[in-house]
Design a protein around this motif. Structure first.
Motif, PDB file in Angstrom:
ATOM      1  N   GLY A  67      43.502  47.660  29.088  1.00 21.97           N
ATOM      2  CA  GLY A  67      43.544  46.729  27.971  1.00 21.97           C
ATOM      3  C   GLY A  67      42.163  46.179  27.681  1.00 21.97           C
ATOM      4  O   GLY A  67      41.168  46.592  28.282  1.00 21.97           O
ATOM      5  N   PRO A  68      42.091  45.228  26.757  1.00 21.05           N
ATOM      6  CA  PRO A  68      40.804  44.700  26.301  1.00 21.05           C
ATOM      7  C   PRO A  68      39.964  44.038  27.398  1.00 21.05           C
ATOM      8  O   PRO A  68      38.743  43.971  27.274  1.00 21.05           O
ATOM      9  CB  PRO A  68      41.180  43.662  25.243  1.00 21.05           C
ATOM     10  CG  PRO A  68      42.627  43.793  24.989  1.00 21.05           C
ATOM     11  CD  PRO A  68      43.218  44.664  26.027  1.00 21.05           C
ATOM     12  N   LEU A  69      40.578  43.563  28.460  1.00 19.48           N
ATOM     13  CA  LEU A  69      39.823  42.904  29.526  1.00 19.48           C
ATOM     14  C   LEU A  69      39.532  43.820  30.718  1.00 19.48           C
ATOM     15  O   LEU A  69      39.069  43.368  31.761  1.00 19.48           O
ATOM     16  CB  LEU A  69      40.562  41.647  30.003  1.00 19.48           C
ATOM     17  CG  LEU A  69      40.700  40.544  28.955  1.00 19.48           C
ATOM     18  CD1 LEU A  69      41.462  39.357  29.522  1.00 19.48           C
ATOM     19  CD2 LEU A  69      39.340  40.106  28.444  1.00 19.48           C
ATOM     20  N   ARG A  70      39.776  45.109  30.547  1.00 22.98           N
ATOM     21  CA  ARG A  70      39.537  46.057  31.645  1.00 22.98           C
ATOM     22  C   ARG A  70      38.099  45.991  32.134  1.00 22.98           C
ATOM     23  O   ARG A  70      37.843  45.939  33.337  1.00 22.98           O
ATOM     24  CB  ARG A  70      39.876  47.480  31.229  1.00 22.98           C
ATOM     25  CG  ARG A  70      39.642  48.497  32.357  1.00 22.98           C
ATOM     26  CD  ARG A  70      40.032  49.905  31.966  1.00 22.98           C
ATOM     27  NE  ARG A  70      39.369  50.374  30.772  1.00 22.98           N
ATOM     28  CZ  ARG A  70      38.143  50.925  30.754  1.00 22.98           C
ATOM     29  NH1 ARG A  70      37.459  51.075  31.867  1.00 22.98           N
ATOM     30  NH2 ARG A  70      37.617  51.334  29.622  1.00 22.98           N
ATOM     31  N   GLU A  71      37.132  45.974  31.230  1.00 25.52           N
ATOM     32  CA  GLU A  71      35.726  45.948  31.638  1.00 25.52           C
ATOM     33  C   GLU A  71      35.393  44.681  32.422  1.00 25.52           C
ATOM     34  O   GLU A  71      34.608  44.729  33.372  1.00 25.52           O
ATOM     35  CB  GLU A  71      34.790  46.114  30.439  1.00 25.52           C
ATOM     36  CG  GLU A  71      34.690  47.540  29.949  1.00 25.52           C
ATOM     37  CD  GLU A  71      34.309  48.527  31.057  1.00 25.52           C
ATOM     38  OE1 GLU A  71      33.346  48.265  31.822  1.00 25.52           O
ATOM     39  OE2 GLU A  71      34.985  49.567  31.181  1.00 25.52           O
ATOM     40  N   SER A  72      35.986  43.556  32.064  1.00 21.69           N
ATOM     41  CA  SER A  72      35.773  42.310  32.815  1.00 21.69           C
ATOM     42  C   SER A  72      36.273  42.461  34.240  1.00 21.69           C
ATOM     43  O   SER A  72      35.633  42.012  35.193  1.00 21.69           O
ATOM     44  CB  SER A  72      36.513  41.145  32.154  1.00 21.69           C
ATOM     45  OG  SER A  72      35.998  40.889  30.893  1.00 21.69           O
ATOM     46  N   VAL A  73      37.432  43.089  34.384  1.00 20.35           N
ATOM     47  CA  VAL A  73      38.004  43.304  35.716  1.00 20.35           C
ATOM     48  C   VAL A  73      37.137  44.278  36.515  1.00 20.35           C
ATOM     49  O   VAL A  73      36.848  44.032  37.693  1.00 20.35           O
ATOM     50  CB  VAL A  73      39.462  43.809  35.608  1.00 20.35           C
ATOM     51  CG1 VAL A  73      39.985  44.272  36.958  1.00 20.35           C
ATOM     52  CG2 VAL A  73      40.351  42.727  35.017  1.00 20.35           C
ATOM     53  N   VAL A  74      36.711  45.357  35.898  1.00 20.66           N
ATOM     54  CA  VAL A  74      35.874  46.342  36.579  1.00 20.66           C
ATOM     55  C   VAL A  74      34.559  45.692  37.019  1.00 20.66           C
ATOM     56  O   VAL A  74      34.110  45.886  38.154  1.00 20.66           O
ATOM     57  CB  VAL A  74      35.616  47.574  35.687  1.00 20.66           C
ATOM     58  CG1 VAL A  74      34.553  48.480  36.276  1.00 20.66           C
ATOM     59  CG2 VAL A  74      36.917  48.347  35.478  1.00 20.66           C
ATOM     60  N   GLU A  75      33.940  44.900  36.148  1.00 25.21           N
ATOM     61  CA  GLU A  75      32.700  44.209  36.505  1.00 25.21           C
ATOM     62  C   GLU A  75      32.921  43.236  37.662  1.00 25.21           C
ATOM     63  O   GLU A  75      32.104  43.143  38.577  1.00 25.21           O
ATOM     64  CB  GLU A  75      32.110  43.492  35.299  1.00 25.21           C
ATOM     65  CG  GLU A  75      31.473  44.421  34.289  1.00 25.21           C
ATOM     66  CD  GLU A  75      30.390  45.306  34.908  1.00 25.21           C
ATOM     67  OE1 GLU A  75      29.503  44.777  35.615  1.00 25.21           O
ATOM     68  OE2 GLU A  75      30.445  46.533  34.702  1.00 25.21           O
ATOM     69  N   ALA A  76      34.026  42.491  37.626  1.00 28.09           N
ATOM     70  CA  ALA A  76      34.347  41.559  38.712  1.00 28.09           C
ATOM     71  C   ALA A  76      34.533  42.313  40.022  1.00 28.09           C
ATOM     72  O   ALA A  76      34.115  41.837  41.084  1.00 28.09           O
ATOM     73  CB  ALA A  76      35.594  40.752  38.376  1.00 28.09           C
TER      74      ALA A  76
END
Length: 110
Positions: A67-76
């Motif tokens: 979803g749209p926040l996947r990159e935020s999760v991957v970065e975290a």
């Protein structure tokens, strides 16, 4: 919401062997929480990240989804040793991925 995981009691696809703790090098006595679903706004994604930032490192959070926040999760997951990401899987493989989690995070609108 937090639910004890009952996936280990469900029938699962035997041809799909997966070991969550081995994949992310999580000790057997560490706690594993899993979020499964859409990684989007109003689903508590950022809130969970903030909470796990403050918890001891033996509390792990595994996100599985897209979803749209996947990159935020991957970065975290790159900066926090207790946050991990798995891409989504087909419906018949969800139990195999989730069975090692101690708790499943249920989304409530936030």
């Amino acid at each position: 919401f937090l639910l004890p995981n009952a996936c280990s009691k469900l029938e699962k696809e035997s041809s799909d062997v997966f070991n969550l703790r081995d994949k992310f090098k999580i000790a057997s006595d560490d706690f594993v929480f899993m979020y499964i679903g859409v990684l989007g706004r109003n689903r508590g994604i950022d809130l969970y990240l903030e909470v796990f930032k403050k918890l001891p490192k033996n509390f792990h959070l595994v996100y599985m989804g897209d979803g749209p926040l996947r990159e935020s999760v991957v970065e975290a997951s790159k900066t926090m040793s207790n946050v991990h990401y798995l891409p989504p899987v087909s419906w018949n493989k969800v139990i195999n991925r989730a069975e090692e989690a101690d708790y499943i995070l249920r989304v409530a609108e936030v």
